[in-house]
Write a protein that holds these residues in place. Structure first.
Motif, PDB file in Angstrom:
ATOM      1  N   ILE A  22       0.852  -1.197   0.000  1.00 39.17           N
ATOM      2  CA  ILE A  22       0.000   0.000   0.000  1.00 39.17           C
ATOM      3  C   ILE A  22       0.886   1.246   0.000  1.00 39.17           C
ATOM      4  N   GLY A  25       1.419   2.208  -3.342  1.00 36.90           N
ATOM      5  CA  GLY A  25       0.209   2.796  -3.915  1.00 36.90           C
ATOM      6  C   GLY A  25       0.105   4.288  -3.684  1.00 36.90           C
ATOM      7  N   LEU A  26       0.754   4.792  -2.632  1.00 38.35           N
ATOM      8  CA  LEU A  26       0.728   6.229  -2.368  1.00 38.35           C
ATOM      9  C   LEU A  26       1.355   7.007  -3.521  1.00 38.35           C
ATOM     10  N   LEU A  29      -1.177   7.197  -6.265  1.00 36.41           N
ATOM     11  CA  LEU A  29      -2.205   8.194  -5.953  1.00 36.41           C
ATOM     12  C   LEU A  29      -1.723   9.583  -6.333  1.00 36.41           C
ATOM     13  N   SER A 150       0.992  -2.170  -6.993  1.00 39.41           N
ATOM     14  CA  SER A 150       0.244  -1.267  -6.113  1.00 39.41           C
ATOM     15  C   SER A 150       0.322   0.173  -6.617  1.00 39.41           C
ATOM     16  N   TRP A 153      -2.258   0.404  -9.315  1.00 40.14           N
ATOM     17  CA  TRP A 153      -3.606   0.478  -8.742  1.00 40.14           C
ATOM     18  C   TRP A 153      -3.874   1.862  -8.161  1.00 40.14           C
ATOM     19  N   GLY A 154      -2.856   2.431  -7.510  1.00 41.33           N
ATOM     20  CA  GLY A 154      -3.022   3.782  -6.980  1.00 41.33           C
ATOM     21  C   GLY A 154      -3.323   4.782  -8.082  1.00 41.33           C
ATOM     22  N   GLN A 158      -7.199   6.456  -8.188  1.00 41.76           N
ATOM     23  CA  GLN A 158      -7.251   7.905  -8.003  1.00 41.76           C
ATOM     24  C   GLN A 158      -7.715   8.601  -9.277  1.00 41.76           C
ATOM     25  N   GLN A 181      -7.411  10.686  -0.722  1.00 43.62           N
ATOM     26  CA  GLN A 181      -6.190   9.899  -0.880  1.00 43.62           C
ATOM     27  C   GLN A 181      -5.476   9.618   0.450  1.00 43.62           C
ATOM     28  N   PRO A 184      -5.999   5.362   2.151  1.00 47.23           N
ATOM     29  CA  PRO A 184      -5.071   4.223   2.083  1.00 47.23           C
ATOM     30  C   PRO A 184      -3.915   4.333   3.072  1.00 47.23           C
TER      31      PRO A 184
END
Length: 517
Positions: A22, A25-26, A29, A150, A153-154, A158, A181, A184
């Motif tokens: 995750i 993932g940031l 985003l 990830s 996906w982010g 977003q 955002q 997560p």
């Protein structure tokens, strides 16, 4: 939970190895939080209609913070542990998101993006280290490569939030996505509380009993006397003992023979991942399709979303087969394909485009050639697919597994810092580049990909399927400029080999004790 983590979670290698992703993932985003608002009039009006240079600076604020965050990981991860450093990164992201959501001018927006960048830099460096140290060799590449998945996906999630909110009039169209955002990051920080610490880090801090307990839960179904668990803890202890005498005390120690070679490989791979041109296709895809002649805000947003979906889907085969295909073949195929697609895009842009005006901005644009516009969009999709299935996952996996334990945090932080240094430079340079040299920008990135192919072919050895300790033997082979000569079975050890080595060490120690007596 008296252990400080959930044994049930630790027993599942895919959960324990993937949840921290995750943190990756940031970064995704952040990419969409910018690319999704570049054509948003409310965003433009709120922040003074930024031109190419100003917009580049706003985007580049995040990787600038990430550069600092990546370098800070060394001291944070070595002092507080991998787990707590990941938790910290999540809370920093929340602070950055709040500032961005509430921003009323460029200064406040840039400050929020720099703080969010600190979080992304920390997470992007420490998450692969944590994964590589806590997962078993046969699936390590698969799980570390999920860092890239990830990210995709982010980007995708977003972007669709941005797309949906684009139908809202006013500043809520970009403030809502920027506020959402932080969710997560909250999940990451709170969820990591029930995950175990890296056993290798615990051994390095003289907490062997805790490390053994975690290894038993990870690989022995809770049985600390499991033969494989006992051999693994012995191997880690021996490696840590050796690295305490030979390991890095400062960043200058990364220049030592044997280590510097790996630092250059890790940093250069992260550099090539940025110079591949993926930045153009992620941050500034709206500008790319705009120049290709795709007009209309909604049409452009839909075309962009297709690219982000492909990015997610084509990362899946890489995750599944990265340990079977190997790192080298994926990197070599990827750089060749990406260079080819970018040259095609640049060639079509140069042949059929001309300077024009779009949204009051000077743009190199194709008009009246519908077939060429569609071809450029398709080739852009092919480029993204080529990156997603090759360079994307490997660029995170390879640097996380080539360094010895004692220097791993420092070396990975340097490698990741290289990523963010080039990300910063390109994020700022691409908008002015597209507005000044237009299609020639694609030729530059295409050439970078071909240069990367040559570098990887000669200097990057294969590391797939080996334990972190076995990789030492790979680099002990030498072949600095003939990496293809290192076979995939070099360094591989069976359980019987490890047992035999342990017996030989004990015999030598016994003879030494008798001699001294």
């Amino acid at each position: 939970m008296g252990k400080g983590y959930s044994a049930a979670i630790a027993a599942n290698p895919y959960i324990v190895g993937s949840f921290a992703c995750i943190g990756g993932g940031l970064f995704g985003l952040d990419i969409s939080s910018m690319s999704g608002v570049l054509s948003n009039n409310a965003y433009k009006n709120t922040f003074g209609n930024p031109g190419p240079n100003a917009q580049g600076a706003i985007v580049a604020a995040m990787p600038a913070g990430s550069f600092v965050g990546a370098l800070a990981v060394s001291s944070l991860a070595d002092r507080f542990g991998r787990k707590w450093t990941i938790i910290l990164s999540g809370w920093i992201w929340v602070i950055g998101s709040i500032l961005q959501c509430a921003a009323i001018n460029r200064g406040m927006l840039v400050a929020g993006r720099v703080i969010s960048g600190l979080s992304v830099g920390i997470a992007s460096a420490v998450v692969p280290v944590y994964q590589s140290e806590i997962t078993e060799p046969r699936i390590r590449g698969r799980l570390v490569s999920m860092q890239q998945w990830s990210i995709t996906w982010g980007i995708l999630l977003q972007y669709f939030v941005e797309f949906g909110c684009s139908y809202i009039d006013g500043v809520a169209s970009f403030r809502i996505p920027w506020g959402l955002q932080m969710i997560p990051a909250l999940v990451l920080s709170l969820g990591m509380m029930v995950f175990p610490e890296s056993p290798r880090w615990l051994v390095d801090h003289d907490r062997q009993d805790e490390a053994l307990e975690i290894l038993a839960d990870l690989h022995g179904k809770g049985d600390a006397n499991n033969e494989l668990v006992q051999l693994e803890i012995a191997e880690i202890k021996e490696q840590v003992r050796f690295e305490r005498t030979e390991g890095a005390k400062s960043y200058l120690d990364l220049l030592k023979p044997g280590i510097f070679r790996r630092v250059t490989l890790g940093a250069s791979l992260q550099m090539w991942s940025q110079l591949s041109g993926m930045n153009i296709m992620m941050y500034y895809i709206i500008y790319v399709f705009q120049g290709a002649g795709l007009t209309g805000r909604r049409g452009n947003l839909i075309a962009d979303s297709v690219q982000y979906v492909l990015n997610v889907l084509f990362t899946i085969p890489a995750i599944i087969y990265i340990d079977k295909w190997g790192r080298r073949p994926m990197l070599l195929a990827g750089t060749l394909l990406m260079g080819f697609w970018l040259m095609l895009v640049g060639g079509l842009q140069g042949r059929y485009g001309e300077w024009g005006t779009v949204d009051d901005s000077r743009v190199w644009v194709i008009t009246g050639h519908d077939g060429i516009t569609k071809a450029i969009i398709v080739f852009s999709y092919f480029f993204v697919c080529s990156f997603a299935i090759t360079m994307g996952p490997v660029s995170w996996t390879y640097p996380a597994e080539i360094f010895p334990m004692r220097v791993r945090a420092k070396a990975v932080s340097v490698s990741t810092a290289a990523n963010w240094a080039f990300n910063f430079a390109l994020a700022w340079a691409v908008p002015p580049g597209l507005s000044n040299i237009a299609y020639k920008t694609y030729f530059i990135f295409g050439t970078f990909n071909f240069a990367a192919f040559v570098h990887i072919f000669f200097m990057f050895p294969e590391t797939a399927g080996r334990t972190l300790e076995e990789i030492e033997e790979v680099f002990a082979q030498g072949h600095i400029f003939t990496a293809w000569n290192i076979k995939r079975d070099v360094g591989k050890r069976t359980l019987q080999d490890v047992v035999k080595d342990k017996h030989e060490v004990h015999e030598v120690e016994s003879r030494d004790e008798k001699s001294s007596a």
